[in-house]
Design a protein around this motif. Structure first.
Motif, mmCIF file in Angstrom:
data_model
loop_
_atom_site.group_PDB
_atom_site.id
_atom_site.type_symbol
_atom_site.label_atom_id
_atom_site.label_comp_id
_atom_site.label_asym_id
_atom_site.label_seq_id
_atom_site.Cartn_x
_atom_site.Cartn_y
_atom_site.Cartn_z
ATOM 1 N N ILE A 243 7.380 8.477 30.349
ATOM 2 C CA ILE A 243 7.391 9.025 28.991
ATOM 3 C C ILE A 243 7.213 7.874 28.020
ATOM 4 O O ILE A 243 7.879 6.848 28.116
ATOM 5 N N VAL A 244 6.306 8.085 27.084
ATOM 6 C CA VAL A 244 6.021 7.065 26.080
ATOM 7 C C VAL A 244 6.159 7.698 24.704
ATOM 8 O O VAL A 244 5.712 8.820 24.489
ATOM 9 N N ALA A 245 6.772 7.012 23.756
ATOM 10 C CA ALA A 245 6.875 7.478 22.370
ATOM 11 C C ALA A 245 6.156 6.484 21.473
ATOM 12 O O ALA A 245 6.355 5.275 21.576
ATOM 13 N N LEU A 246 5.285 7.007 20.633
ATOM 14 C CA LEU A 246 4.516 6.171 19.713
ATOM 15 C C LEU A 246 4.818 6.574 18.280
ATOM 16 O O LEU A 246 5.106 7.734 18.006
ATOM 17 N N ASP A 247 4.693 5.628 17.362
ATOM 18 C CA ASP A 247 4.832 5.969 15.951
ATOM 19 C C ASP A 247 3.460 6.350 15.389
ATOM 20 O O ASP A 247 2.475 6.427 16.136
ATOM 21 N N LYS A 248 3.381 6.598 14.086
ATOM 22 C CA LYS A 248 2.129 7.039 13.461
ATOM 23 C C LYS A 248 1.014 6.009 13.564
ATOM 24 O O LYS A 248 -0.158 6.348 13.508
ATOM 25 N N ALA A 249 1.379 4.747 13.711
ATOM 26 C CA ALA A 249 0.385 3.672 13.830
ATOM 27 C C ALA A 249 0.082 3.381 15.304
ATOM 28 O O ALA A 249 -0.524 2.362 15.623
ATOM 29 N N TYR A 250 0.500 4.285 16.208
ATOM 30 C CA TYR A 250 0.271 4.149 17.648
ATOM 31 C C TYR A 250 0.933 2.905 18.246
ATOM 32 O O TYR A 250 0.446 2.312 19.185
ATOM 33 N N GLN A 251 2.055 2.525 17.668
ATOM 34 C CA GLN A 251 2.850 1.424 18.193
ATOM 35 C C GLN A 251 3.955 2.028 19.066
ATOM 36 O O GLN A 251 4.515 3.067 18.733
ATOM 37 N N TYR A 252 4.263 1.367 20.181
ATOM 38 C CA TYR A 252 5.341 1.840 21.040
ATOM 39 C C TYR A 252 6.662 1.761 20.282
ATOM 40 O O TYR A 252 6.990 0.740 19.708
ATOM 41 N N ILE A 253 7.402 2.864 20.306
ATOM 42 C CA ILE A 253 8.759 2.812 19.759
ATOM 43 C C ILE A 253 9.777 3.012 20.875
ATOM 44 O O ILE A 253 10.910 2.637 20.743
#
Length: 129
Positions: free
Chosen positions: A110-120
């Motif tokens: 599972i990967v979560a990204l922010d609006k700028a497609y940066q890993y959070i």
């Protein structure tokens, strides 16, 4: 000359306010205090802290039927409380999501990204992958 002021209280607050004030008038004990919404002269709704106290006859030491009180606009306090409560729930939801992501099974990536497609956030298994 006394000036008559018309004020409006939302129906859902009005019944509660009337009952609370009526209970105080029945006992006249301590300080009367409650909060409710009221329509401002400019048409907006404001939150009011209503506080008062029955005065005491100096001879009989009993309430004499005269009430002294004040209405204080606490709208800013109420708005801040609502804002903080909304953010608290949002933070709790986000924390639960991130915790579940981090603690997910090793074979689940599972990967979560922010609006700028940066890993959070991402699972430990994905980090090693």
């Amino acid at each position: 000359m006394n000036k008559v002021v018309h004020f409006e209280i939302p129906t859902d607050d009005l019944e509660r306010a009337k009952e609370h004030f009526s209970n105080y008038l029945t006992h006249l004990d301590g300080t009367y205090s409650q909060e409710f919404r009221m329509k401002h002269v400019n048409g907006s709704w404001v939150w009011i802290s209503s506080r008062g106290k029955s005065t005491i006859d100096t001879k009989t030491k009993l309430p004499n039927g005269i009430l002294i009180g004040a209405h204080i606009d606490i709208t800013a306090n109420q708005q801040l409380s609502e804002y903080l409560l909304e953010n608290k729930y949002s933070l709790e939801r986000n924390n639960a999501l991130l915790t579940s992501i981090i603690n997910s099974p090793e074979n689940l990536y599972i990967v979560a990204l922010d609006k700028a497609y940066q890993y959070i956030a991402f699972t430990n298994s994905y980090a090693s992958y």
